[in-house]
Design a protein around this motif. Structure first.
Motif, PDB file in Angstrom:
ATOM      1  N   ASP A 285       0.874  -1.174   0.000  1.00 57.78           N
ATOM      2  CA  ASP A 285       0.000   0.000   0.000  1.00 57.78           C
ATOM      3  C   ASP A 285       0.912   1.226   0.000  1.00 57.78           C
ATOM      4  O   ASP A 285       1.571   1.532   0.996  1.00 57.78           O
ATOM      5  CB  ASP A 285      -0.887  -0.015   1.251  1.00 57.78           C
ATOM      6  CG  ASP A 285      -1.910   1.117   1.227  1.00 57.78           C
ATOM      7  OD1 ASP A 285      -1.784   2.012   0.367  1.00 57.78           O
ATOM      8  OD2 ASP A 285      -2.815   1.103   2.080  1.00 57.78           O
ATOM      9  N   GLU A 286       0.949   1.895  -1.149  1.00 57.21           N
ATOM     10  CA  GLU A 286       1.904   3.001  -1.329  1.00 57.21           C
ATOM     11  C   GLU A 286       1.689   4.115  -0.303  1.00 57.21           C
ATOM     12  O   GLU A 286       2.644   4.765   0.132  1.00 57.21           O
ATOM     13  CB  GLU A 286       1.767   3.555  -2.748  1.00 57.21           C
ATOM     14  CG  GLU A 286       2.844   4.567  -3.115  1.00 57.21           C
ATOM     15  CD  GLU A 286       2.744   5.005  -4.565  1.00 57.21           C
ATOM     16  OE1 GLU A 286       3.516   5.897  -4.947  1.00 57.21           O
ATOM     17  OE2 GLU A 286       1.910   4.448  -5.309  1.00 57.21           O
ATOM     18  N   GLU A 287       0.454   4.334   0.129  1.00 53.51           N
ATOM     19  CA  GLU A 287       0.156   5.441   1.050  1.00 53.51           C
ATOM     20  C   GLU A 287       0.513   5.106   2.501  1.00 53.51           C
ATOM     21  O   GLU A 287       0.919   5.984   3.261  1.00 53.51           O
ATOM     22  CB  GLU A 287      -1.331   5.805   0.958  1.00 53.51           C
ATOM     23  CG  GLU A 287      -1.721   6.352  -0.405  1.00 53.51           C
ATOM     24  CD  GLU A 287      -3.187   6.705  -0.455  1.00 53.51           C
ATOM     25  OE1 GLU A 287      -3.871   6.493   0.579  1.00 53.51           O
ATOM     26  OE2 GLU A 287      -3.664   7.179  -1.504  1.00 53.51           O
ATOM     27  N   ASN A 288       0.363   3.842   2.897  1.00 55.32           N
ATOM     28  CA  ASN A 288       0.544   3.467   4.306  1.00 55.32           C
ATOM     29  C   ASN A 288       1.779   2.612   4.589  1.00 55.32           C
ATOM     30  O   ASN A 288       2.084   2.333   5.744  1.00 55.32           O
ATOM     31  CB  ASN A 288      -0.691   2.701   4.804  1.00 55.32           C
ATOM     32  CG  ASN A 288      -1.955   3.524   4.682  1.00 55.32           C
ATOM     33  OD1 ASN A 288      -1.965   4.712   5.001  1.00 55.32           O
ATOM     34  ND2 ASN A 288      -3.020   2.905   4.192  1.00 55.32           N
ATOM     35  N   MET A 289       2.489   2.166   3.568  1.00 49.36           N
ATOM     36  CA  MET A 289       3.625   1.271   3.772  1.00 49.36           C
ATOM     37  C   MET A 289       4.897   1.855   3.182  1.00 49.36           C
ATOM     38  O   MET A 289       4.873   2.462   2.101  1.00 49.36           O
ATOM     39  CB  MET A 289       3.362  -0.113   3.139  1.00 49.36           C
ATOM     40  CG  MET A 289       2.212  -0.873   3.752  1.00 49.36           C
ATOM     41  SD  MET A 289       2.018  -2.491   2.969  1.00 49.36           S
ATOM     42  CE  MET A 289       0.590  -3.127   3.835  1.00 49.36           C
ATOM     43  N   ASP A 290       6.007   1.637   3.891  1.00 51.11           N
ATOM     44  CA  ASP A 290       7.313   2.054   3.372  1.00 51.11           C
ATOM     45  C   ASP A 290       7.863   1.049   2.374  1.00 51.11           C
ATOM     46  O   ASP A 290       8.674   1.399   1.508  1.00 51.11           O
ATOM     47  CB  ASP A 290       8.326   2.209   4.529  1.00 51.11           C
ATOM     48  CG  ASP A 290       7.885   3.273   5.526  1.00 51.11           C
ATOM     49  OD1 ASP A 290       7.208   4.226   5.093  1.00 51.11           O
ATOM     50  OD2 ASP A 290       8.215   3.143   6.724  1.00 51.11           O
ATOM     51  N   ALA A 291       7.475  -0.214   2.574  1.00 50.90           N
ATOM     52  CA  ALA A 291       7.974  -1.282   1.702  1.00 50.90           C
ATOM     53  C   ALA A 291       6.929  -2.385   1.656  1.00 50.90           C
ATOM     54  O   ALA A 291       6.067  -2.479   2.529  1.00 50.90           O
ATOM     55  CB  ALA A 291       9.293  -1.835   2.254  1.00 50.90           C
ATOM     56  N   PRO A 292       6.973  -3.238   0.630  1.00 51.41           N
ATOM     57  CA  PRO A 292       6.036  -4.352   0.538  1.00 51.41           C
ATOM     58  C   PRO A 292       6.186  -5.297   1.735  1.00 51.41           C
ATOM     59  O   PRO A 292       7.274  -5.449   2.283  1.00 51.41           O
ATOM     60  CB  PRO A 292       6.440  -5.054  -0.765  1.00 51.41           C
ATOM     61  CG  PRO A 292       7.154  -4.013  -1.548  1.00 51.41           C
ATOM     62  CD  PRO A 292       7.854  -3.146  -0.558  1.00 51.41           C
ATOM     63  N   VAL A 293       5.082  -5.920   2.137  1.00 52.74           N
ATOM     64  CA  VAL A 293       5.055  -6.806   3.306  1.00 52.74           C
ATOM     65  C   VAL A 293       4.710  -8.216   2.863  1.00 52.74           C
ATOM     66  O   VAL A 293       3.856  -8.415   2.003  1.00 52.74           O
ATOM     67  CB  VAL A 293       4.029  -6.301   4.345  1.00 52.74           C
ATOM     68  CG1 VAL A 293       3.902  -7.285   5.516  1.00 52.74           C
ATOM     69  CG2 VAL A 293       4.419  -4.928   4.850  1.00 52.74           C
ATOM     70  N   ILE A 294       5.388  -9.204   3.461  1.00 53.39           N
ATOM     71  CA  ILE A 294       5.096 -10.611   3.173  1.00 53.39           C
ATOM     72  C   ILE A 294       3.860 -11.002   3.972  1.00 53.39           C
ATOM     73  O   ILE A 294       3.865 -10.963   5.218  1.00 53.39           O
ATOM     74  CB  ILE A 294       6.289 -11.520   3.551  1.00 53.39           C
ATOM     75  CG1 ILE A 294       7.439 -11.353   2.559  1.00 53.39           C
ATOM     76  CG2 ILE A 294       5.862 -12.986   3.563  1.00 53.39           C
ATOM     77  CD1 ILE A 294       8.322 -10.180   2.813  1.00 53.39           C
ATOM     78  N   THR A 295       2.782 -11.369   3.317  1.00 58.80           N
ATOM     79  CA  THR A 295       1.541 -11.737   4.001  1.00 58.80           C
ATOM     80  C   THR A 295       1.350 -13.245   4.092  1.00 58.80           C
ATOM     81  O   THR A 295       0.568 -13.725   4.914  1.00 58.80           O
ATOM     82  CB  THR A 295       0.339 -11.125   3.284  1.00 58.80           C
ATOM     83  OG1 THR A 295       0.323 -11.553   1.923  1.00 58.80           O
ATOM     84  CG2 THR A 295       0.395  -9.600   3.332  1.00 58.80           C
ATOM     85  N   ALA A 296       2.061 -14.001   3.242  1.00 61.38           N
ATOM     86  CA  ALA A 296       1.977 -15.462   3.288  1.00 61.38           C
ATOM     87  C   ALA A 296       3.195 -16.028   2.582  1.00 61.38           C
ATOM     88  O   ALA A 296       3.727 -15.427   1.641  1.00 61.38           O
ATOM     89  CB  ALA A 296       0.704 -15.961   2.628  1.00 61.38           C
ATOM     90  N   LYS A 297       3.628 -17.180   3.049  1.00 65.17           N
ATOM     91  CA  LYS A 297       4.734 -17.864   2.370  1.00 65.17           C
ATOM     92  C   LYS A 297       4.667 -19.341   2.714  1.00 65.17           C
ATOM     93  O   LYS A 297       4.120 -19.743   3.738  1.00 65.17           O
ATOM     94  CB  LYS A 297       6.081 -17.269   2.771  1.00 65.17           C
ATOM     95  CG  LYS A 297       6.560 -17.649   4.162  1.00 65.17           C
ATOM     96  CD  LYS A 297       8.014 -17.260   4.352  1.00 65.17           C
ATOM     97  CE  LYS A 297       8.586 -17.894   5.612  1.00 65.17           C
ATOM     98  NZ  LYS A 297      10.015 -17.663   5.753  1.00 65.17           N
ATOM     99  N   GLY A 298       5.230 -20.173   1.833  1.00 66.11           N
ATOM    100  CA  GLY A 298       5.229 -21.600   2.088  1.00 66.11           C
ATOM    101  C   GLY A 298       6.029 -22.344   1.049  1.00 66.11           C
ATOM    102  O   GLY A 298       6.424 -21.781   0.014  1.00 66.11           O
TER     103      GLY A 298
END
Length: 360
Positions: A285-298
């Protein structure tokens, strides 16, 4: 079969030292290494030392009380009002004489107990239990090795105390033979002095004998609370929880975490794949985040589930083997993309945004 029985026998043999929990449990029940001889010896020593210091004061008080009785009470009329008054006065005089001695004994007795076991409040030890009045167990205690040791110890103490008292009386025989020539008060003080010497030396002897007794009580207590290997294992299971229940609990927690993670996949902007071994979902989220976030991985089957959920919710899948591998090993769920992977991740997101714009 015989080998199995032997293994079970050795597993039940009390060979292990008591664990801290077992010691704490036995302490709560009032089972602690304690020698009553230590208490007895210290109380006797304190009482006789007190009598040595203040015996003359107490003796004078007793003589003045007796003098008052024979001078005053003998002249009074015996009536229903006089007798209670006499009894009350004599009771108060007796309390004044006995109270200091009883207080000394109480304080020293409590101090001796705390010296051995520390402060301990164990209401469980005084609870009524039917097994305490079991005659079979009572007979077993009477004819046990512990009872034999206590009997021999008592006989030794009686013998040594008797020899000590006889020796003191023997060496003081000359002064005792002259008691008939002394006044009542002097005779009383002579007997009191001799009694005090016997009492103090007896207390010192008992205190000396209480040292090996305390060592034996400690050894016997350690022997009584020993545990078998099976007891130790059972206690560990009880403290840590049954392995099967623990495994089920852990599996349930993993399932709940997996469910929460899969709920995040539809909200992702892109799923980066290996393509078969790894899958990492990213949201930015360009407005609320400084960098992309990992939401799931496997990996493997979980990766397959992430990709399936992404396809069902029309989330873009991008194959990038080096980036997928790096994100899988360097990050956890909820982490931001590391700075060294910004460029590669930005290229993937730019591709996704362009693709979405074309579809629009």
């Amino acid at each position: 079969m015989k080998q199995r029985i032997d293994l079970q026998f050795f597993a039940q043999e009390k060979t292990e030292k008591a664990t801290p929990k077992k010691r704490q449990d036995t302490r709560k029940k009032g089972q602690v290494p304690k020698s009553t001889d230590v208490n007895t010896a210290l109380i006797l020593l304190a009482v006789f030392l007190f009598l040595f210091l203040y015996g003359k004061v107490l003796g004078n008080h007793l003589f003045s009380t007796m003098e008052h009785v024979y001078k005053e009470y003998i002249l009074q009329d015996v009536t229903e009002h006089a007798i209670p008054a006499m009894f009350k006065e004599l009771t108060m005089e007796s309390v004044l004489v006995m109270l200091p001695i009883l207080l000394i004994a109480l304080i020293v007795g409590m101090g001796a107990s705390m010296l051995q076991v520390g402060f301990m409040f164990t209401p469980e030890a005084i609870k009524f239990k039917l097994e305490k009045i079991n005659p079979l167990k009572g007979l077993k205690r009477i004819f046990s090795l512990r009872a034999l040791v206590e009997f021999l110890k008592s006989m030794l103490k009686i013998t040594l105390v008797g020899l000590l008292a006889s020796s003191i009386i023997w060496f003081s025989l000359d002064s005792l033979m002259l008691l008939s020539l002394k006044s009542v008060q002097d005779g009383f003080f002579e007997v009191a002095r001799l009694t005090g010497i016997i009492g103090a030396l007896t207390a010192c002897l008992l205190l000396f004998l209480s040292i090996p007794d305390y060592i034996y009580q400690k050894y016997d207590h350690e022997k009584q609370i020993r545990m078998s290997k099976q007891d130790v294992k059972d206690e560990q299971k009880k403290m840590e929880g049954d392995p099967q229940i623990k495994s089920k609990r852990k599996q349930k927690q993993m399932d709940m975490a997996m469910q929460r993670m899969m709920q995040e996949v539809p909200e992702a902007d892109v799923v980066i794949t290996n393509p078969t071994h790894f899958a990492i979902a990213l949201r930015y989220d360009e407005e609320n985040m400084d960098a992309p976030v990992i939401t799931a991985k496997g990996a493997d089957f979980i990766a397959y589930r992430i990709k399936t959920a992404a396809k069902q919710n029309e989330v873009v899948l991008v194959e990038n083997k080096p980036l997928a591998r790096a994100l899988y090993y360097q990050t956890d769920i909820g982490d931001k993309v590391p700075e060294e992977l910004f460029k590669a991740t930005a290229e993937v997101l730019a591709y996704v945004y362009r693709l979405k714009n074309k579809l629009v």
